[in-house]
Design a protein around this motif. Structure first.
Motif, PDB file in Angstrom:
ATOM      1  N   ILE A 188       0.871  -1.170   0.000  1.00  0.00           N
ATOM      2  CA  ILE A 188       0.000   0.000   0.000  1.00  0.00           C
ATOM      3  C   ILE A 188       0.904   1.215   0.000  1.00  0.00           C
ATOM      4  O   ILE A 188       1.757   1.366   0.882  1.00  0.00           O
ATOM      5  CB  ILE A 188      -0.925   0.032   1.244  1.00  0.00           C
ATOM      6  N   ASP A 189       0.751   2.059  -1.010  1.00  0.00           N
ATOM      7  CA  ASP A 189       1.690   3.162  -1.218  1.00  0.00           C
ATOM      8  C   ASP A 189       1.286   4.369  -0.379  1.00  0.00           C
ATOM      9  O   ASP A 189       1.012   5.448  -0.906  1.00  0.00           O
ATOM     10  CB  ASP A 189       1.715   3.521  -2.711  1.00  0.00           C
ATOM     11  N   LEU A 190       1.222   4.167   0.935  1.00  0.00           N
ATOM     12  CA  LEU A 190       0.832   5.248   1.842  1.00  0.00           C
ATOM     13  C   LEU A 190       1.601   5.035   3.138  1.00  0.00           C
ATOM     14  O   LEU A 190       1.679   3.906   3.632  1.00  0.00           O
ATOM     15  CB  LEU A 190      -0.678   5.185   2.085  1.00  0.00           C
ATOM     16  N   THR A 191       2.187   6.112   3.652  1.00  0.00           N
ATOM     17  CA  THR A 191       3.092   6.027   4.799  1.00  0.00           C
ATOM     18  C   THR A 191       2.713   7.049   5.856  1.00  0.00           C
ATOM     19  O   THR A 191       2.364   8.184   5.521  1.00  0.00           O
ATOM     20  CB  THR A 191       4.543   6.300   4.318  1.00  0.00           C
ATOM     21  N   LEU A 192       2.793   6.661   7.109  1.00  0.00           N
ATOM     22  CA  LEU A 192       2.562   7.596   8.210  1.00  0.00           C
ATOM     23  C   LEU A 192       3.620   8.699   8.178  1.00  0.00           C
ATOM     24  O   LEU A 192       4.808   8.421   8.005  1.00  0.00           O
ATOM     25  CB  LEU A 192       2.677   6.842   9.548  1.00  0.00           C
ATOM     26  N   GLY A 193       3.184   9.950   8.351  1.00  0.00           N
ATOM     27  CA  GLY A 193       4.130  11.057   8.497  1.00  0.00           C
ATOM     28  C   GLY A 193       4.517  11.741   7.200  1.00  0.00           C
ATOM     29  O   GLY A 193       5.255  12.716   7.217  1.00  0.00           O
ATOM     30  N   LYS A 194       4.039  11.211   6.054  1.00  0.00           N
ATOM     31  CA  LYS A 194       4.411  11.821   4.769  1.00  0.00           C
ATOM     32  C   LYS A 194       3.302  12.695   4.189  1.00  0.00           C
ATOM     33  O   LYS A 194       3.306  13.027   3.004  1.00  0.00           O
ATOM     34  CB  LYS A 194       4.825  10.740   3.772  1.00  0.00           C
ATOM     35  N   GLY A 195       2.305  13.012   5.018  1.00  0.00           N
ATOM     36  CA  GLY A 195       1.266  13.939   4.586  1.00  0.00           C
ATOM     37  C   GLY A 195      -0.070  13.269   4.342  1.00  0.00           C
ATOM     38  O   GLY A 195      -0.138  12.053   4.145  1.00  0.00           O
ATOM     39  N   PRO A 196      -1.142  14.068   4.367  1.00  0.00           N
ATOM     40  CA  PRO A 196      -2.471  13.537   4.061  1.00  0.00           C
ATOM     41  C   PRO A 196      -2.536  13.079   2.608  1.00  0.00           C
ATOM     42  O   PRO A 196      -1.708  13.475   1.801  1.00  0.00           O
ATOM     43  CB  PRO A 196      -3.400  14.731   4.298  1.00  0.00           C
ATOM     44  N   ASN A 220      -0.506  22.219  -3.098  1.00  0.00           N
ATOM     45  CA  ASN A 220       0.724  22.898  -3.502  1.00  0.00           C
ATOM     46  C   ASN A 220       0.769  24.318  -2.953  1.00  0.00           C
ATOM     47  O   ASN A 220       1.803  24.765  -2.452  1.00  0.00           O
ATOM     48  CB  ASN A 220       0.854  22.900  -5.027  1.00  0.00           C
ATOM     49  N   GLU A 221      -0.361  25.031  -3.034  1.00  0.00           N
ATOM     50  CA  GLU A 221      -0.392  26.411  -2.532  1.00  0.00           C
ATOM     51  C   GLU A 221      -0.230  26.459  -1.015  1.00  0.00           C
ATOM     52  O   GLU A 221       0.337  27.408  -0.472  1.00  0.00           O
ATOM     53  CB  GLU A 221      -1.695  27.105  -2.955  1.00  0.00           C
ATOM     54  N   ALA A 222      -0.734  25.435  -0.332  1.00  0.00           N
ATOM     55  CA  ALA A 222      -0.601  25.387   1.137  1.00  0.00           C
ATOM     56  C   ALA A 222       0.818  24.997   1.538  1.00  0.00           C
ATOM     57  O   ALA A 222       1.203  25.143   2.699  1.00  0.00           O
ATOM     58  CB  ALA A 222      -1.609  24.406   1.729  1.00  0.00           C
ATOM     59  N   GLY A 223       1.578  24.470   0.576  1.00  0.00           N
ATOM     60  CA  GLY A 223       2.959  24.086   0.868  1.00  0.00           C
ATOM     61  C   GLY A 223       3.069  22.869   1.766  1.00  0.00           C
ATOM     62  O   GLY A 223       4.034  22.724   2.513  1.00  0.00           O
ATOM     63  N   ILE A 224       2.085  21.978   1.695  1.00  0.00           N
ATOM     64  CA  ILE A 224       2.131  20.779   2.547  1.00  0.00           C
ATOM     65  C   ILE A 224       2.540  19.556   1.715  1.00  0.00           C
ATOM     66  O   ILE A 224       2.307  19.512   0.507  1.00  0.00           O
ATOM     67  CB  ILE A 224       0.755  20.500   3.202  1.00  0.00           C
ATOM     68  N   LYS A 277      -4.041  22.244   7.668  1.00  0.00           N
ATOM     69  CA  LYS A 277      -3.594  23.300   6.738  1.00  0.00           C
ATOM     70  C   LYS A 277      -4.207  23.106   5.349  1.00  0.00           C
ATOM     71  O   LYS A 277      -4.606  24.068   4.685  1.00  0.00           O
ATOM     72  CB  LYS A 277      -2.060  23.282   6.614  1.00  0.00           C
ATOM     73  N   PHE A 278      -4.250  21.855   4.919  1.00  0.00           N
ATOM     74  CA  PHE A 278      -4.805  21.502   3.595  1.00  0.00           C
ATOM     75  C   PHE A 278      -6.291  21.872   3.524  1.00  0.00           C
ATOM     76  O   PHE A 278      -6.740  22.548   2.587  1.00  0.00           O
ATOM     77  CB  PHE A 278      -4.589  19.990   3.385  1.00  0.00           C
ATOM     78  N   ILE A 279      -7.036  21.468   4.533  1.00  0.00           N
ATOM     79  CA  ILE A 279      -8.487  21.749   4.553  1.00  0.00           C
ATOM     80  C   ILE A 279      -8.725  23.257   4.582  1.00  0.00           C
ATOM     81  O   ILE A 279      -9.581  23.782   3.865  1.00  0.00           O
ATOM     82  CB  ILE A 279      -9.157  21.074   5.769  1.00  0.00           C
ATOM     83  N   LYS A 280      -7.951  23.955   5.430  1.00  0.00           N
ATOM     84  CA  LYS A 280      -8.099  25.415   5.540  1.00  0.00           C
ATOM     85  C   LYS A 280      -7.884  26.067   4.174  1.00  0.00           C
ATOM     86  O   LYS A 280      -8.676  26.908   3.746  1.00  0.00           O
ATOM     87  CB  LYS A 280      -7.084  25.950   6.564  1.00  0.00           C
ATOM     88  N   LYS A 281      -6.823  25.628   3.454  1.00  0.00           N
ATOM     89  CA  LYS A 281      -6.550  26.210   2.143  1.00  0.00           C
ATOM     90  C   LYS A 281      -7.704  25.927   1.167  1.00  0.00           C
ATOM     91  O   LYS A 281      -8.131  26.806   0.418  1.00  0.00           O
ATOM     92  CB  LYS A 281      -5.223  25.630   1.602  1.00  0.00           C
ATOM     93  N   MET A 282      -8.250  24.716   1.202  1.00  0.00           N
ATOM     94  CA  MET A 282      -9.378  24.416   0.314  1.00  0.00           C
ATOM     95  C   MET A 282     -10.600  25.253   0.653  1.00  0.00           C
ATOM     96  O   MET A 282     -11.308  25.749  -0.233  1.00  0.00           O
ATOM     97  CB  MET A 282      -9.719  22.909   0.381  1.00  0.00           C
ATOM     98  N   MET A 283     -10.826  25.452   1.961  1.00  0.00           N
ATOM     99  CA  MET A 283     -11.983  26.255   2.376  1.00  0.00           C
ATOM    100  C   MET A 283     -11.845  27.707   1.923  1.00  0.00           C
ATOM    101  O   MET A 283     -12.838  28.376   1.657  1.00  0.00           O
ATOM    102  CB  MET A 283     -12.138  26.210   3.909  1.00  0.00           C
ATOM    103  N   GLU A 284     -10.607  28.180   1.826  1.00  0.00           N
ATOM    104  CA  GLU A 284     -10.359  29.593   1.475  1.00  0.00           C
ATOM    105  C   GLU A 284     -10.171  29.806  -0.017  1.00  0.00           C
ATOM    106  O   GLU A 284      -9.906  30.919  -0.458  1.00  0.00           O
ATOM    107  CB  GLU A 284      -9.108  30.100   2.237  1.00  0.00           C
TER     108      GLU A 284
END
Ligand code: CO
Ligand code: ZN
Length: 287
Positions: A188-196, A220-224, A277-284
């Motif tokens: 499974i190509d998903l790892t803890l700590g590497k981002g949502p 990308n705009e949120a820089g996460i 941070k990601f959700i906040k950027k999408m909301m804005e």
């Protein structure tokens, strides 16, 4: 349905976020003459996660799940298991619980460096992320709905109804996803700590290109850091929301999680912070 639908009025199109409040559990189906309870799963309950684990009923009654000793443990399915609530007779047990009562698993909250472990990270950790993001938003260019849904674990039921009420122009579910970063794990190509994650698919949906482009632009705009996720199993509220009305551009972002549907679901706090941070950027960001 018991959904909690929150609305922050904006002049733009309707952008809906959802995370589910419900969790897996067990329901009493039978009380035997010695006061032991037989039970059925409510949601995706694996017998392996039940063995000798503590449960708690809504009225506070506590119990332990175990299984029939004459059957080898590897053959225990839920039919071979019971809940011991300490009662010694049918009458004593029936005073404490009744057929149809539900219990959830008790977990121990553990802090392991930047990782935390406990019950019901699926999906309360996403509820937390949504709440924290809402607290921080400054602009609200979209007509914003944040929905805390019910009965996801039983088939995405609350979200289906919520989407019919809100009629969103775009919808993003926030949930948890299984990872492949433990010893000898599945690929499974998903790892803890590497981002949502930006979840491209699971068994319930394939991402809308509109939602995918919007999410990647915002990450990308949120820089996460974020991880692209393509799972062939599991389901999220997106699967139901996408099929309401004339169809909704929809997707899921997940917080990578170990030991999903056990009492010790484990997440990395960096992923939680980056999800906020990601959700906040999408909301804005105007959709
Ligand atoms: Co779940
Ligand atoms: Zn979930």
């Amino acid at each position: 349905m018991g959904n909690l639908i929150c609305h922050k009025k904006g002049n733009g199109k309707k952008l809906m976020f959802e995370a589910h409040m419900d969790e897996i559990g067990v329901m009493v189906t039978h009380i035997d003459k010695n006061g032991f309870l037989r039970f059925a799963a409510v949601g995706g309950v694996s017998p392996y996660n039940c063995v000798n684990r503590a449960v708690r009923f809504e009225n506070g009654v506590e119990g332990v799940i175990s299984g029939e000793g004459k059957t080898p443990m590897r053959d225990w399915n839920l039919d071979k298991m019971f809940i011991d609530i300490g009662a010694e007779s049918y009458e004593e047990a029936a005073k404490k619980v009744t057929i149809g009562d539900m219990a959830t698993f008790d977990g121990h909250f553990a802090v392991m460096g930047k990782k935390i472990s406990g019950k019901t990270m699926d999906d309360r950790i996403a509820c937390y992320a949504l709440i924290e993001a809402v607290k921080e938003i400054k602009e609200c260019p979209n007509d914003l709905y944040v929905v805390f849904t019910t009965q996801e674990e039983l088939g995405l039921r609350g979200a289906r109804v919520a989407a019919q009420v809100v009629e969103p122009d775009m919808a993003i579910a926030v949930d948890v996803s299984s990872v492949g970063d433990t010893p000898e794990s599945k690929l499974i190509d998903l790892t803890l700590g590497k981002g949502p994650s930006v979840k491209i698919r699971d068994a319930s949906y394939i991402i809308s290109p509109l939602a995918r482009d919007f999410m990647i632009k915002c990450a990308n705009e949120a820089g996460i850091p974020y991880q692209l996720e393509a799972a062939s199993f599991g389901g999220t509220d997106t699967g139901a929301v996408m099929l309401t009305g004339s169809g909704v551009p929809a997707a899921t972002t997940s917080i990578p999680t170990r030991y999903i549907h056990s009492p010790q679901e484990t997440v990395h706090m960096d992923d939680v912070e980056n999800e906020i941070k990601f959700i906040k950027k999408m909301m804005e960001t105007e959709i």
